[in-house]
Design a protein around this motif. Structure first.
Motif, mmCIF file in Angstrom:
data_model
loop_
_atom_site.group_PDB
_atom_site.id
_atom_site.type_symbol
_atom_site.label_atom_id
_atom_site.label_comp_id
_atom_site.label_asym_id
_atom_site.label_seq_id
_atom_site.Cartn_x
_atom_site.Cartn_y
_atom_site.Cartn_z
ATOM 1 N N VAL A 1 0.839 -1.210 0.000
ATOM 2 C CA VAL A 1 0.000 0.000 0.000
ATOM 3 C C VAL A 1 0.868 1.251 0.000
ATOM 4 O O VAL A 1 0.625 2.195 -0.758
ATOM 5 C CB VAL A 1 -0.940 0.005 1.222
ATOM 6 C CG1 VAL A 1 -1.697 1.327 1.308
ATOM 7 C CG2 VAL A 1 -1.926 -1.153 1.139
ATOM 8 N N PHE A 2 1.905 1.251 0.856
ATOM 9 C CA PHE A 2 2.747 2.433 1.004
ATOM 10 C C PHE A 2 3.528 2.755 -0.273
ATOM 11 O O PHE A 2 3.941 3.895 -0.484
ATOM 12 C CB PHE A 2 3.726 2.261 2.164
ATOM 13 C CG PHE A 2 3.073 2.165 3.513
ATOM 14 C CD1 PHE A 2 1.775 2.632 3.705
ATOM 15 C CD2 PHE A 2 3.736 1.603 4.595
ATOM 16 C CE1 PHE A 2 1.165 2.546 4.954
ATOM 17 C CE2 PHE A 2 3.131 1.526 5.838
ATOM 18 C CZ PHE A 2 1.841 1.990 6.019
ATOM 19 N N PHE B 1 -3.327 9.541 3.948
ATOM 20 C CA PHE B 1 -2.422 9.499 5.092
ATOM 21 C C PHE B 1 -1.025 9.049 4.651
ATOM 22 O O PHE B 1 -0.865 8.042 3.967
ATOM 23 C CB PHE B 1 -2.941 8.540 6.158
ATOM 24 C CG PHE B 1 -1.985 8.304 7.290
ATOM 25 C CD1 PHE B 1 -1.770 9.284 8.247
ATOM 26 C CD2 PHE B 1 -1.289 7.101 7.396
ATOM 27 C CE1 PHE B 1 -0.884 9.066 9.302
ATOM 28 C CE2 PHE B 1 -0.410 6.874 8.431
ATOM 29 C CZ PHE B 1 -0.211 7.862 9.389
ATOM 30 N N GLU B 2 -0.009 9.808 5.027
ATOM 31 C CA GLU B 2 1.377 9.474 4.713
ATOM 32 C C GLU B 2 2.071 8.956 5.970
ATOM 33 O O GLU B 2 2.266 9.706 6.929
ATOM 34 C CB GLU B 2 2.124 10.699 4.185
ATOM 35 C CG GLU B 2 1.769 11.077 2.751
ATOM 36 C CD GLU B 2 2.286 10.066 1.753
ATOM 37 O OE1 GLU B 2 3.278 9.363 2.070
ATOM 38 O OE2 GLU B 2 1.701 9.953 0.657
ATOM 39 N N PRO B 3 2.446 7.695 6.017
ATOM 40 C CA PRO B 3 3.097 7.154 7.217
ATOM 41 C C PRO B 3 4.484 7.739 7.408
ATOM 42 O O PRO B 3 5.155 8.103 6.421
ATOM 43 C CB PRO B 3 3.178 5.651 6.914
ATOM 44 C CG PRO B 3 3.190 5.573 5.426
ATOM 45 C CD PRO B 3 2.318 6.695 4.947
ATOM 46 N N PRO B 4 4.946 7.846 8.634
ATOM 47 C CA PRO B 4 6.299 8.354 8.886
ATOM 48 C C PRO B 4 7.354 7.455 8.249
ATOM 49 O O PRO B 4 7.106 6.273 7.986
ATOM 50 C CB PRO B 4 6.409 8.323 10.425
ATOM 51 C CG PRO B 4 4.996 8.246 10.915
ATOM 52 C CD PRO B 4 4.215 7.531 9.871
ATOM 53 N N LEU C 1 10.240 0.188 8.607
ATOM 54 C CA LEU C 1 9.935 -0.969 9.448
ATOM 55 C C LEU C 1 9.172 -2.035 8.669
ATOM 56 O O LEU C 1 9.550 -3.213 8.666
ATOM 57 C CB LEU C 1 9.124 -0.530 10.670
ATOM 58 C CG LEU C 1 8.666 -1.663 11.607
ATOM 59 C CD1 LEU C 1 9.873 -2.357 12.229
ATOM 60 C CD2 LEU C 1 7.736 -1.113 12.687
ATOM 61 N N VAL C 2 8.093 -1.624 7.989
ATOM 62 C CA VAL C 2 7.286 -2.615 7.267
ATOM 63 C C VAL C 2 8.054 -3.190 6.083
ATOM 64 O O VAL C 2 7.867 -4.361 5.715
ATOM 65 C CB VAL C 2 5.931 -2.025 6.808
ATOM 66 C CG1 VAL C 2 5.085 -1.604 7.999
ATOM 67 C CG2 VAL C 2 6.111 -0.871 5.844
ATOM 68 N N GLU C 3 8.941 -2.379 5.488
ATOM 69 C CA GLU C 3 9.745 -2.898 4.383
ATOM 70 C C GLU C 3 10.694 -3.987 4.854
ATOM 71 O O GLU C 3 10.850 -5.035 4.198
ATOM 72 C CB GLU C 3 10.534 -1.760 3.726
ATOM 73 C CG GLU C 3 11.346 -2.204 2.513
ATOM 74 C CD GLU C 3 12.071 -1.062 1.845
ATOM 75 O OE1 GLU C 3 12.819 -1.326 0.878
ATOM 76 O OE2 GLU C 3 11.911 0.099 2.283
ATOM 77 N N LEU C 4 11.335 -3.769 6.008
ATOM 78 C CA LEU C 4 12.250 -4.770 6.555
ATOM 79 C C LEU C 4 11.500 -6.025 6.991
ATOM 80 O O LEU C 4 11.919 -7.151 6.702
ATOM 81 C CB LEU C 4 13.021 -4.179 7.738
ATOM 82 C CG LEU C 4 14.094 -3.137 7.412
ATOM 83 C CD1 LEU C 4 14.647 -2.522 8.692
ATOM 84 C CD2 LEU C 4 15.221 -3.771 6.590
ATOM 85 N N LEU C 5 10.379 -5.844 7.693
ATOM 86 C CA LEU C 5 9.614 -6.994 8.185
ATOM 87 C C LEU C 5 8.987 -7.793 7.046
ATOM 88 O O LEU C 5 8.841 -9.016 7.151
ATOM 89 C CB LEU C 5 8.518 -6.523 9.150
ATOM 90 C CG LEU C 5 8.994 -5.983 10.499
ATOM 91 C CD1 LEU C 5 7.814 -5.473 11.323
ATOM 92 C CD2 LEU C 5 9.743 -7.065 11.274
ATOM 93 N N SER C 6 8.635 -7.117 5.944
ATOM 94 C CA SER C 6 8.032 -7.829 4.823
ATOM 95 C C SER C 6 9.007 -8.833 4.212
ATOM 96 O O SER C 6 8.605 -9.842 3.636
ATOM 97 C CB SER C 6 7.560 -6.843 3.747
ATOM 98 O OG SER C 6 8.662 -6.175 3.140
#
Length: 311
Positions: free
Chosen positions: A54-55, A183-186, A192-197
């Motif tokens: 999504v991001f 909404f734009e996430p920090p 974080l989500v890129e690493l965890l993915s």
């Protein structure tokens, strides 16, 4: 869809499965350690794949339309798979109980545990997002029709639907909603989500390798005769029929490709848990999951190659 890309991704996953088999043969992996792997993949890594998609995607009206189409097709096609598999098991002469069990193993694929990470690897973040929508459709069928088929009393209870509320589905809803409102996430959340993915595919394959080694240590390479039906149906017959159907539908290229990969998945991982709870045939489920996953390393590239002649 590039067959080389698909084959490469599948080959890498096969190697990681082999590493899981090797580790499990050297170190005893208990039920708690396996549970940690499952929870990490399903509740941390897969939601991160979805949010990362999504991001890194422009959530346009066209994408939202694709999401709606994929969800509807996922529910409809998996229900059709259930009906077709149940009819074939009856024609093959299986008893009513065995026919229902084999139908669940044959009709429903591993769209979440393997499908989402694989589509994200092949098609990028948006591919992982669309694969998550396919998995949401499958979850609806699993926690309604599949549980109904496995229960001896044939009774459906509304509380079964609470299982539909899970973190991957929540990630789809939250992610698309946040993108829709702008909404734009920090930056820290994005990183974080890129690493965890990146954990999703390796951990899922390690778990399958562990599961496979433990099955082989108990039963050897013996395959129950009845298991051949879900293997053939799930890996060859159903994907082949879906190729013909998808060729006739006016779908966007990415939507079609994600569906082709997702509908070619081996037997869904949750089958082992459901069979343990509702039947006395847990080993049949584990055997089907393990061997279908191994064979899918060859059948997924094959289905992809055949699709080149249709699209």
């Amino acid at each position: 869809m590039d067959v080389i890309t698909v084959a490469t991704a599948i080959s890498v996953m096969g190697i990681i499965i082999g590493i899981g088999v090797l580790l499990s043969s050297k170190i005893e992996v208990g039920s708690q350690a396996k549970q940690v792997l499952v929870i990490t993949v399903l509740n941390v890594a897969v939601p991160s794949v979805i949010l990362n998609g999504v991001f890194n995607t422009d959530v346009s009206d066209d994408l939202l339309r694709q999401v709606g189409i994929i969800f509807g097709l996922s529910v409809g096609l998996h229900l059709a798979a259930v009906v077709l598999a149940l009819g074939m098991t009856r024609l093959l002469g299986f008893t009513s109980t065995k026919a229902r069990q084999l139908t669940v193993l044959a009709a429903l694929g591993n769209t979440g545990f393997i499908g989402i990470p694989l589509c994200a690897t092949i098609f990028g973040p948006v591919g992982g997002l669309l694969a998550a929508v396919v998995d949401a459709g499958l979850d609806f069928v699993v926690f309604t029709v599949a549980i109904y088929l496995l229960q001896a009393g044939n009774s459906f209870r509304l509380r079964q639907l609470k299982s539909l509320v899970n973190l991957p589905l929540a990630a789809v809803i939250v992610g698309i909603s946040s993108a829709f409102i702008g909404f734009e996430p920090p930056a820290v959340v994005r990183q974080l989500v890129e690493l965890l993915s990146g954990l999703a595919a390796p951990l899922a394959m390690l778990y399958i390798g562990i599961l496979l080694q433990q099955l082989l240590s108990r039963t050897g390479f013996r395959i129950e005769a009845a298991v051949f039906f879900p293997l053939v149906f799930r890996l060859l017959l159903f994907p082949g029929l879906m190729l013909v159907l998808l060729a006739a539908l006016p779908l966007a290229e990415l939507t079609r490709n994600v569906l082709i990969i997702s509908l070619s998945m081996p037997t869904f991982m949750l089958a082992a848990i459901l069979f343990s709870r509702y039947t006395d045939q847990e080993d049949t489920a584990v055997m089907t999951i393990s061997f279908s996953t191994i064979l899918s390393l060859a059948t997924i590239p094959l289905i992809t190659y055949i699709s080149l002649f249709l699209f």
